[in-house]
Design a protein around this motif. Structure first.
Motif, short mmCIF file in Angstrom:
data_model
loop_
_atom_site.label_atom_id
_atom_site.label_comp_id
_atom_site.label_asym_id
_atom_site.label_seq_id
_atom_site.Cartn_x
_atom_site.Cartn_y
_atom_site.Cartn_z
N TRP A 158 9.51 14.77 33.15
CA TRP A 158 8.61 14.97 34.30
C TRP A 158 9.41 15.22 35.58
O TRP A 158 9.00 16.01 36.42
CB TRP A 158 7.66 13.76 34.44
N LEU B 114 8.12 24.29 35.73
CA LEU B 114 7.36 23.98 34.53
C LEU B 114 6.54 25.20 34.15
O LEU B 114 5.81 25.75 34.97
CB LEU B 114 6.44 22.78 34.77
N GLN B 115 6.64 25.60 32.89
CA GLN B 115 5.88 26.76 32.39
C GLN B 115 4.69 26.24 31.59
O GLN B 115 4.87 25.64 30.53
CB GLN B 115 6.78 27.64 31.53
N ASP B 116 3.49 26.45 32.10
CA ASP B 116 2.32 25.85 31.43
C ASP B 116 1.56 26.82 30.54
O ASP B 116 0.49 26.47 30.03
CB ASP B 116 1.39 25.18 32.44
N ILE C 173 10.51 24.45 30.30
CA ILE C 173 11.05 24.10 31.62
C ILE C 173 12.27 24.97 31.89
O ILE C 173 13.12 25.15 31.01
CB ILE C 173 11.44 22.61 31.70
N ALA D 68 -0.84 21.51 36.66
CA ALA D 68 -0.68 22.29 35.44
C ALA D 68 -2.02 22.50 34.75
O ALA D 68 -2.99 21.78 34.99
CB ALA D 68 0.29 21.59 34.49
N TYR E 91 7.85 24.27 40.97
CA TYR E 91 7.00 25.44 40.76
C TYR E 91 6.39 25.38 39.36
O TYR E 91 7.08 25.08 38.38
CB TYR E 91 7.85 26.70 40.91
N ILE E 92 5.11 25.67 39.26
CA ILE E 92 4.45 25.78 37.97
C ILE E 92 4.21 27.26 37.70
O ILE E 92 3.49 27.93 38.44
CB ILE E 92 3.14 24.98 37.92
N ASP E 93 4.81 27.76 36.66
CA ASP E 93 4.72 29.17 36.30
C ASP E 93 3.56 29.34 35.32
O ASP E 93 3.60 28.83 34.20
CB ASP E 93 6.03 29.61 35.65
N HIS E 94 2.52 30.05 35.76
CA HIS E 94 1.32 30.23 34.94
C HIS E 94 1.34 31.52 34.13
O HIS E 94 0.35 31.84 33.47
CB HIS E 94 0.07 30.23 35.84
N ALA F 110 10.45 18.77 35.57
CA ALA F 110 9.30 19.62 35.89
C ALA F 110 8.98 19.57 37.38
O ALA F 110 8.58 20.58 37.97
CB ALA F 110 8.09 19.17 35.08
N GLN F 111 9.17 18.42 38.00
CA GLN F 111 8.90 18.28 39.43
C GLN F 111 9.97 18.95 40.29
O GLN F 111 9.66 19.50 41.35
CB GLN F 111 8.78 16.79 39.78
#
Length: 465
Positions: A163, A171-173, A378, A64, A388-391, A166-167
């Motif tokens: 967490w 997770l939206q960072d 989230i 993230a 997935y981390i959504d940037h 998020a895993q």
């Protein structure tokens, strides 16, 4: 899975011509077409918690955009005017935090023209403000401030379930509070995309922009909100309120005693009863207790759109305990996962504003109201991408956009098209910078099984900078 009535269609199969059919022949019944893409989501549940920045909860989450690090050491520090020391981020194991002031003035000072260095100074300023209420935006939790506790961060040791979500999901960072101020304006944006004051009862054209003080003592929220659009299009909705105490002071007062929060008491986290449209449309009954949420989930009768808001004790709003908020959220998510509605649900979990806690990302400016500072977000769904981390740049406006695209055919809260004009400065769902939450989903694969978690979990592993 129950089919969404909006996407039922007649079969294209052959129908015998009436002249050639016998009296006993029957016309084939319409064949329902399976939901596709975004329409596989038939229930959107927004769970809104309180007052945490992204860096405070996920600043050390792998992958993230978290606390800046080089060679295993944090590279950022925050000047402490009281000691002259520059305070680096540190692991905070405390279950009780205080944060700092978090009104419009404080957001501007924390951001400080993009330097992101005003957090401790604002927290110390909050210590000097006399207040006894759980939250006055001019001071920290319970009228106190942790000073440098705004530089503390948590990880899986304190919030293992968050967490894990998020895993396992998304997770939206780069999720930003829609407004650069505190809780009440945010909750107004959450249901209506605007925070305003109106001078004429029931007249949306009498409303003017009010980012900090939209009013709390019998206010007149006459502008158009999302429930107006949902009701007009026969889309079901509910607003579930955890009864108990509210964590905010009336009318932004400096001092107050704990006030009751009930379904029948319009207030900061329950603003819909003050909206003209909700009253005129006869929708006040859609504002219900959290007990109704559990009943609806258990019976598989969640509405198409719902919001779930906490009471002060489980809100995570300082000085509420982090652990009690996590237990409450986990219990609510487990109820959805155990429901027959799980296979067609998207849960949007977020925290309404930054609460004075440090975050290093400069918020984009989209109009006179925001965005505000970055907060955790989230997405939890059987169709959410795994790990997935959504940037993308997002705000809670993206929740409204998703709801409109899913249930309203892409209609917007737009004064030019929604049939109920008001003078809002921006159609937030159409801001070019705003990403699309649909990117968090994978509708090509079958729905995933639920991930049921212990509401009272053991501590998870430590994270490294």
């Amino acid at each position: 899975m129950r089919l969404n009535k909006r996407i039922l269609a007649l079969s294209l199969g052959t129908i015998l011509a009436g002249a050639c059919s016998s009296p006993s022949s029957a016309t084939p019944s319409p064949t329902p077409v399976a939901a596709a893409g975004i329409h596989k989501i038939q229930h959107v549940v927004v769970i809104m918690q309180e007052n945490r920045s992204f860096d405070q909860y996920f600043g050390t989450f792998p992958g993230a955009d978290g606390l800046p690090v080089q060679n295993g050491q944090f590279t950022t520090c925050m000047p402490d005017p009281a000691t002259g020391v520059c305070v680096k981020p540190y692991h905070d194991s405390s279950d009780l935090n205080y944060g700092g002031p978090h009104g419009q003035v404080n957001a501007t000072a924390d951001i400080n023209g993009g330097q992101m260095d005003g957090f401790i100074a604002q927290a110390l300023k909050g210590q000097k403000t006399t207040c006894t209420g759980p939250d006055d935006p001019n001071c920290g939790g319970n009228g106190k401030s942790g000073g440098s506790d705004v530089m503390g961060y948590h990880d899986a040791r304190e919030i293992p379930n968050y967490w894990t979500y998020a895993q396992d999901f998304v997770l939206q960072d780069h999720m930003f509070e829609p407004n650069a101020s505190w809780s009440l304006p945010e909750h107004l944006f959450m249901v209506s995309e605007w925070s305003a004051k109106c001078s004429v009862a029931g007249d949306p054209m009498s409303c003017v922009n009010a980012l900090q003080n939209p009013g709390q003592v019998n206010p007149n929220y006459a502008w158009t909100d999302l429930t107006y659009m949902l009701h007009k299009n026969s889309v079901s909705w509910k607003y579930y309120v955890a009864q108990g105490t509210q964590p905010d002071c009336e009318d932004d007062q400096a001092t107050c005693a704990a006030l009751p929060q009930t379904v029948g008491t319009p207030e900061i986290w329950n603003p819909l009863p003050w909206f003209t449209t909700v009253k005129q449309d006869g929708q006040l009954g859609n504002i219900q207790t959290i007990g109704n949420f559990y009943t609806d989930a258990k019976s598989g009768n969640l509405p198409a759109v719902s919001w779930v808001v906490p009471n002060g004790k489980v809100s995570e709003h300082p000085p509420a305990l982090v652990s009690e908020g996590q237990t409450y959220v986990t219990t609510a998510i487990n109820a959805i996962m155990n429901s027959s509605d799980w296979s067609s649900t998207a849960i949007f979990l977020a925290w309404d504003d930054w609460g004075g806690f440090y975050d290093h990302v400069v918020p984009p400016t989209v109009d006179v109201n925001g965005y505000g500072l970055r907060v955790p977000g989230i997405v939890i769904s059987p169709y959410a991408k795994r790990g997935y981390i959504d940037h993308q740049t997002l705000s809670f406006d993206a929740y409204v956009k998703f709801i409109e695209d899913d249930f309203l055919g892409g209609q917007r809260l737009d004064p030019k098209t929604d049939g109920r004009p008001d003078p809002r400065p921006t159609v937030r769902e159409n801001v070019p910078a705003l990403g699309d939450i649909i990117q968090a989903f994978d509708f090509a694969n079958p729905p995933r099984a639920p991930v049921l978690l212990d509401p009272n979990p053991s501590a998870g592993p430590a994270s490294l900078p």
